[in-house]
Design a protein around this motif. Structure first.
Motif, PDB file in Angstrom:
ATOM      1  N   ASN A 147      28.237  45.103  40.640  1.00 19.68           N
ATOM      2  CA  ASN A 147      29.511  45.250  41.353  1.00 19.68           C
ATOM      3  C   ASN A 147      29.418  44.673  42.769  1.00 19.68           C
ATOM      4  N   GLU A 150      29.721  41.033  42.481  1.00 24.55           N
ATOM      5  CA  GLU A 150      31.099  40.677  42.162  1.00 24.55           C
ATOM      6  C   GLU A 150      31.984  40.773  43.391  1.00 24.55           C
ATOM      7  N   VAL A 154      34.022  37.808  44.896  1.00 26.32           N
ATOM      8  CA  VAL A 154      35.473  37.873  45.157  1.00 26.32           C
ATOM      9  C   VAL A 154      35.751  37.538  46.604  1.00 26.32           C
ATOM     10  N   LYS A 158      37.846  34.150  46.534  1.00 25.23           N
ATOM     11  CA  LYS A 158      39.270  34.446  46.546  1.00 25.23           C
ATOM     12  C   LYS A 158      39.775  34.815  47.932  1.00 25.23           C
ATOM     13  N   VAL A 173      45.239  39.489  45.371  1.00 24.61           N
ATOM     14  CA  VAL A 173      44.520  39.726  44.111  1.00 24.61           C
ATOM     15  C   VAL A 173      43.039  39.986  44.383  1.00 24.61           C
ATOM     16  N   SER A 176      42.600  43.437  45.868  1.00 27.91           N
ATOM     17  CA  SER A 176      42.743  44.479  44.850  1.00 27.91           C
ATOM     18  C   SER A 176      41.514  44.538  43.954  1.00 27.91           C
ATOM     19  N   THR A 177      41.004  43.344  43.596  1.00 26.57           N
ATOM     20  CA  THR A 177      39.791  43.318  42.745  1.00 26.57           C
ATOM     21  C   THR A 177      38.604  43.952  43.451  1.00 26.57           C
ATOM     22  N   ASN A 180      38.948  47.719  43.468  1.00 27.63           N
ATOM     23  CA  ASN A 180      38.607  48.307  42.162  1.00 27.63           C
ATOM     24  C   ASN A 180      37.091  48.352  41.932  1.00 27.63           C
TER      25      ASN A 180
END
Length: 376
Positions: A147, A150, A154, A158, A173, A176-177, A180
């Motif tokens: 995680n 990730e 991200v 992004k 986006v 938000s990712t 999460n």
């Protein structure tokens, strides 16, 4: 189940050997002096203390191991709490960068990532004895590390990319990712914390149980040790007191003149036995000396009777001399015959006196010997 003759004979032989061994041990104890017997008597207490010490040492080893587990779990909980803070700080850095596009936010984001990696490596080094718990923690750490990567991906692909090109949709986006992924990571950290707390509570419970067991063992050892020491000392002192009381009774009988008492019989070979042997020797010497004195007294009595007989014979001779002297006064004719008789009587009287002197010397010699024995 029937036992044949051979097995029965073998069983009886083993029993006889054990009984002989017990008798041999008893005889060895009887050959010891008082200090050795006292040392032997406290061996059970010392063995009890040693056994209790070993049990307490084992229990303290468990306590020490549980305390180490508690310390390990506390450190794990601290690290987990720090990881939660670091992931939240990373999320805050993402929000700051989205809002202000500050390079400081990127720098802090990378620093937080390094700190998280160090803590994850530290958590991965801690091992549990239970394989199930170890597998759960290992899987959770791997998911947390995934995680984190990730979130960094991200952030790079992004959020930073969308912020530089003013792509708000891409940025939203990405934001938000990342949120999460942070929530999933926090859930994973909570699962690890639950496992750590469960293990810590178990270690605390085991520590309390070991401490309670230590207290119980100490109390039991103290109680058994006190009762065992009292029983051993009472038996030891009672045995000595019984033997000494018997010797005091024999000594009192001797002091009252009763030398016909039974001699002291003691199978031991300690100091009290030596005292009993000395008393026995004293009784035997007294019996021998008193018997010798009795024989001398009997001889003195016999010689005194002989002296009394000689004295009576001398008195009879004196009476005869008086009668003859009376006859001499009555007639001259009989004087010559009387003179002869007087001469004869005087000679007899002289012999009797000589014999009496000899008997008197014997009595004096015997009396002297008697006084010498009495002085000894």
């Amino acid at each position: 189940m029937k036992i044949n003759r051979k097995e029965k004979a073998k069983l009886l032989t083993n029993i006889d050997k054990k009984l002989r061994k017990i008798d041999f041990n008893k005889s060895k104890i009887k050959d010891m002096n008082l200090s050795q017997k006292f040392a032997i008597s406290i061996i059970p207490v010392l063995l009890l203390m040693v056994i209790g010490g070993l049990i307490i040492t084992v229990l303290f080893g468990h306590i020490k191991s549980n305390l180490k587990d508690i310390q390990k779990n506390v450190l794990l909980e601290t690290d987990i709490y720090q990881l939660e803070i670091l992931f939240n700080n990373m999320d805050n850095c993402i929000n700051d960068y989205v809002t202000s596009k500050s390079s400081d936010s990127l720098t802090k984001f990378k620093e937080y990532g390094k700190d998280i990696e160090e803590l994850l490596t530290k958590l991965n080094e801690i091992k549990y004895e239970e394989n199930e718990k170890q597998e759960k923690i290992t899987l959770s750490i791997e998911e947390i590390r995934h995680n984190k990567k990730e979130i960094e991906k991200v952030m790079e692909e992004k959020i930073i990319y969308g912020a530089r090109r003013n792509l708000k949709a891409e940025t939203v986006v990405g934001r938000s990712t990342a949120a999460n992924l942070r929530d999933k990571t926090i859930d994973q950290l909570h699962q690890i914390r639950n496992i750590v707390e469960e293990d810590r509570n178990r270690s605390v419970g085991n520590t309390l149980e070991s401490m309670t067991a230590n207290e119980i063992v100490l109390v039991i050892i103290a109680i058994i040790g006190v009762f065992l020491a009292i029983a051993i000392m009472y038996t030891f002192i009672f045995s000595i007191k019984r033997r000494i009381n018997h010797m005091v009774y024999i000594s009192n009988q001797i002091s009252e003149g009763n030398i016909s008492v039974d001699l002291i019989q003691d199978e031991n070979k300690d100091e009290i036995t030596e005292l009993g042997n000395a008393i026995n020797k004293m009784v035997e010497n007294l019996r021998t000396m008193i018997g010798h004195i009795a024989r001398i007294s009997s001889n003195v009595n016999l010689q005194s009777e002989s002296l009394n007989n000689y004295a009576e014979q001398v008195n009879q001779g004196s009476e005869q001399i008086n009668e003859i002297m009376q006859q001499l006064a009555n007639g001259t004719q009989k004087q010559t015959d009387a003179t002869v008789k007087i001469t004869q009587l005087i000679e007899d009287l002289t012999n009797e006196i000589i014999n009496s002197n000899k008997e008197g010397e014997n009595i004096a010699y015997t009396t002297k010997k008697l006084l010498q024995l009495a002085d000894k």
